[in-house]
Enzyme design. Structure first.
Site, PDB file in Angstrom:
ATOM      1  N   VAL A 283      84.728  72.024  14.578  1.00  0.00           N
ATOM      2  CA  VAL A 283      83.815  72.077  13.742  1.00  0.00           C
ATOM      3  C   VAL A 283      83.092  70.881  13.579  1.00  0.00           C
ATOM      4  O   VAL A 283      83.730  69.660  13.349  1.00  0.00           O
ATOM      5  CB  VAL A 283      84.230  72.802  12.403  1.00  0.00           C
ATOM      6  N   HIS A 284      81.710  70.642  13.776  1.00  0.00           N
ATOM      7  CA  HIS A 284      81.112  69.286  13.571  1.00  0.00           C
ATOM      8  C   HIS A 284      79.689  69.371  13.226  1.00  0.00           C
ATOM      9  O   HIS A 284      79.107  68.444  12.934  1.00  0.00           O
ATOM     10  CB  HIS A 284      81.179  68.664  14.968  1.00  0.00           C
ATOM     11  N   ARG A 285      79.062  70.663  13.118  1.00  0.00           N
ATOM     12  CA  ARG A 285      77.629  70.637  12.757  1.00  0.00           C
ATOM     13  C   ARG A 285      77.362  70.214  11.467  1.00  0.00           C
ATOM     14  O   ARG A 285      78.356  70.340  10.346  1.00  0.00           O
ATOM     15  CB  ARG A 285      76.828  72.157  12.972  1.00  0.00           C
TER      16      ARG A 285
ATOM     17  N   ASP B  83      81.816  75.846  15.945  1.00  0.00           N
ATOM     18  CA  ASP B  83      80.228  75.874  15.494  1.00  0.00           C
ATOM     19  C   ASP B  83      79.618  75.106  16.652  1.00  0.00           C
ATOM     20  O   ASP B  83      78.230  74.905  16.646  1.00  0.00           O
ATOM     21  CB  ASP B  83      79.914  75.185  14.171  1.00  0.00           C
TER      22      ASP B  83
END
Ligand code: UDP
Length: 373
Positions: free
Chosen positions: A210-212, A285
């Site tokens: 998850v990094h957005r 994501d």
């Protein structure tokens, strides 16, 4: 031709590793790293692992807001372009470095090539969407990975210079799969990451990234952490190589990771691909990870409401599911695609099939090879 290629982030280093050899076979490449990702885990590790050449120019511009980054990159890139006087500039994907590279080239009147052109989520609240729209409209050559991307460009009046070349990341995955297909790689990975060579067994865990930016608000983080709590079962942990930006956001919001989520530092490319291939399911994501999971045939829950990788979802026979941050949708998709009692058997079946991934190598490499003034 003399081509300045510009990278800055993890996915761009990975894509440059896939395309660089073709670029250098015919052209003189001046390899510029903006430093948007600068730490060892997100950047340094890929140079050694993927055989990337050291950058000819390292700008060291990381940190700060998107506007600050682009604001600092522009004059720095202007200096590079004035000094090098390239015939073309090549940018990858949709990051701040892509935007800055595209603008700097346009301001100097230098033709631009955009790799991964034409992708659209049709959500302009995403910084990536804005970056890719601008790059596409400034590019002389738009290297589109999918037919949908070509259609998106046509809908915006961009037809000249558009080439459907396939996906450069798929080339690298196709080359790498034989090295990671044997589940025995999991023992080495388990030992290295957790000091336990039995930590990962085929189908015995889920893999998450998850990094957005949109998933770093406190509200969004609360929701996806709740979703991971649903995915993580007593017998099937979720391994989460935590992006430093996401880690900082979680700490700042004072949130706690659910039981069953095993946090590790960001991993190298082969480890990421191997952990995906042998997982019961992938939760992400990331644009890159969702299509890698699709190519590998691994069930994948996409933690967004939209995706610009329509072909990955549509071609996955229902295995890639856009679930947003909704735990109920995630639970239903997992029960259908990766029931706990069958996940070891499903993972073994997949390991055997995934040798057949096609590479689109010749098309993108050939297109770059053929670039002419
Ligand atoms: N990746 C990696 N290590 C990790 C997580 C991801 O090497 O800890 C790889 C992943 O396999 C894919 C690429 O990074 O090849 C995707 O990059 P990222 O998710 O940062 O960006 P996006 O694709 O969303 O632009």
């Amino acid at each position: 031709m003399r081509i300045v290629s510009i990278v800055g982030t993890r996915p761009q280093l990975i894509k440059a590793a896939a395309l660089g050899p073709a670029l250098r076979a015919r052209h003189e490449e001046v390899f510029v790293d903006t430093g948007q990702h600068w730490d060892e885990e997100l950047a340094g590790v890929f140079f050694a692992e993927l055989g990337l050449p050291r950058p000819d120019v390292s700008l060291g511009i990381g940190g700060g807001s998107a506007s600050e980054q682009v604001g600092r990159m522009l004059p720095a890139l202007e200096g590079v372009l004035r000094a090098v006087r390239p015939d073309a500039v090549l940018v990858y994907g949709d990051t701040n470095s892509t935007l800055a590279g595209a603008l700097a080239a346009a301001q100097q009147g230098i033709p631009l090539a955009h790799v991964e052109a034409g992708l659209r989520s049709f959500d302009r609240t995403m910084p990536e969407e804005v970056n890719r729209v601008v790059a596409d409209h400034l590019a002389r050559w738009c290297f589109a990975p999918t037919p949908t991307a070509v259609a998106n460009l046509a809908a915006e009046g961009i037809r000249d210079g558009v080439v459907l070349v396939g996906d450069v990341l798929q080339d690298l995955a196709a080359r790498t799969i034989p090295e990671i297909r044997d589940p025995a790689v999991l023992a080495e990975i388990g030992q290295r990451l957790l000091g336990d060579d039995g930590a990962f067994r085929p189908g015995g865990y889920c893999f998450a990234t998850v990094h957005r930016a949109a998933n770093r608000s406190p509200e969004a983080m609360r929701r996806w952490l709740e979703l991971l709590a649903v995915v993580a079962g007593p017998t099937r942990p979720v391994v989460l190589p935590l992006h430093p930006g996401t880690r900082a956001a979680i700490e700042a919001a004072g949130l706690v990771l659910p039981v069953g989520v095993v946090v590790v530092p960001p991993v190298g490319y082969r480890t990421s691909l191997a952990l995906q291939l042998h997982a019961a399911a992938v939760v992400t994501d990331s644009g890159g990870v969702q299509r890698e999971a699709a190519w590998l045939g691994v069930p994948c829950l996409v933690l967004r409401e939209t995706t610009e990788w329509r072909e990955a979802v549509e071609g996955s026979a229902g295995r890639v599911v856009v679930v947003g941050l909704d735990p109920d949708r995630a639970r239903a998709a997992l029960e259908r695609l990766a029931p706990v009692e069958r996940s070891a058997e499903l993972a073994r079946e997949r390991d055997r099939k995934s040798t057949r991934l096609n590479s689109s190598h010749s098309q993108i490499s050939y297109a770059v090879f053929c670039l002419k003034k």
